[in-house]
Scaffold this motif. Sequence first.
Motif, mmCIF file in Angstrom:
data_model
loop_
_atom_site.group_PDB
_atom_site.id
_atom_site.type_symbol
_atom_site.label_atom_id
_atom_site.label_comp_id
_atom_site.label_asym_id
_atom_site.label_seq_id
_atom_site.Cartn_x
_atom_site.Cartn_y
_atom_site.Cartn_z
ATOM 1 N N ASP A 109 0.830 -1.389 0.122
ATOM 2 C CA ASP A 109 0.016 -0.106 -0.041
ATOM 3 C C ASP A 109 0.998 1.208 -0.177
ATOM 4 O O ASP A 109 0.097 2.464 -0.312
ATOM 5 C CB ASP A 109 -0.765 0.050 1.190
ATOM 6 C CG ASP A 109 -2.074 -1.132 1.005
ATOM 7 O OD1 ASP A 109 -2.173 -1.511 -0.244
ATOM 8 O OD2 ASP A 109 -2.704 -1.532 2.202
ATOM 9 N N HIS A 138 0.384 -4.972 5.533
ATOM 10 C CA HIS A 138 -0.887 -5.516 5.981
ATOM 11 C C HIS A 138 -0.770 -6.366 7.380
ATOM 12 O O HIS A 138 -1.422 -7.582 7.421
ATOM 13 C CB HIS A 138 -1.379 -6.482 4.802
ATOM 14 C CG HIS A 138 -1.658 -5.767 3.425
ATOM 15 N ND1 HIS A 138 -2.384 -4.688 3.246
ATOM 16 C CD2 HIS A 138 -0.989 -6.169 2.516
ATOM 17 C CE1 HIS A 138 -2.134 -4.225 2.007
ATOM 18 N NE2 HIS A 138 -1.336 -5.359 1.528
ATOM 19 N N ARG A 143 -2.629 -9.256 9.332
ATOM 20 C CA ARG A 143 -3.254 -10.366 8.253
ATOM 21 C C ARG A 143 -2.005 -11.002 7.521
ATOM 22 O O ARG A 143 -2.226 -12.647 7.738
ATOM 23 C CB ARG A 143 -3.934 -9.675 7.306
ATOM 24 C CG ARG A 143 -4.537 -10.446 6.508
ATOM 25 C CD ARG A 143 -5.333 -9.793 5.284
ATOM 26 N NE ARG A 143 -4.552 -9.042 4.272
ATOM 27 C CZ ARG A 143 -4.584 -8.296 3.519
ATOM 28 N NH1 ARG A 143 -5.859 -7.880 3.322
ATOM 29 N NH2 ARG A 143 -3.683 -7.785 2.817
ATOM 30 N N ASN A 144 -1.094 -10.762 6.879
ATOM 31 C CA ASN A 144 -0.240 -11.472 6.244
ATOM 32 C C ASN A 144 0.558 -12.184 7.095
ATOM 33 O O ASN A 144 0.990 -13.536 6.678
ATOM 34 C CB ASN A 144 0.665 -10.589 5.478
ATOM 35 C CG ASN A 144 -0.013 -9.877 4.181
ATOM 36 O OD1 ASN A 144 -1.275 -10.250 4.140
ATOM 37 N ND2 ASN A 144 0.693 -9.649 3.109
#
Length: 252
Positions: free
Chosen positions: A86, A105, A108-109
């Motif tokens: 991002d 991320h 999550r990742n």
Amino acid sequence: MSPFPAAAAPDELHRNFIETGRADHMRHATLEGTRRSTEPRTLDDYHPPPTASPTLPNPGVAAAVLALTAVVTLTALLGPSLVANDMGMTMSMNMTHYMELLAVHQPRNLIIFMAIPVVLAETLAITELAILYMRDATPAWVRTTSRVAGLLAGPVMVSIFLHLLVNAVIPLTLTGSWRGPADVIAVLFYLSGVIPLAGITLVELGVIGTGEGRALKLHAILIAIFLVVAHVAMIFGMLDPAILGYQMTHQH
């Protein structure tokens, strides 16, 4: 007094007869054993140990694993990319794509690409040690935990492999964006973990390594292979790519 010796009693004659027969039998057995030991052996003399009966796959479990694999595979291929950065830069820091994948991320990742596969693998390793040590005395919950982890490991790693293949490996290869040898080694070794984990699932389903002894042996070998490739990926993934000759560039 009679000049002839007295006749032996019937009981004594019977006992002498038995002892004589036993001695003759022992001599015959000894001679037979000597003869057999000096004669060449034939195929009829060899009796291989009985092999374990094959373990047939459970149709219900196999169908459930197949359905799970189909769902996670479609999600991995058709879902949004989890590797996009991002921050809008090709490289945010002087790190491999392996480390960048885990860094963006959060969390999550980190959970998807590191925690879940590693937890499954470590669960398999620990329960495997318990099964190898306790054998028949292994508690049922340990075997159940090992089986569930083994059935989940394959579908999970297959989905990760396909997602990273489509969204990372192919684009990086087509654009020549690999960050040196360390980057390639880290990513490819990480993805190669799909082979042992998928193999473990096939063992649990009874597709390969049928028979309890062979299944246990193959199970342990595949776990060891995964731990090796995973740690190689971690080592090179945490390495500064510049050490192996990569020159860092920023692209906005």
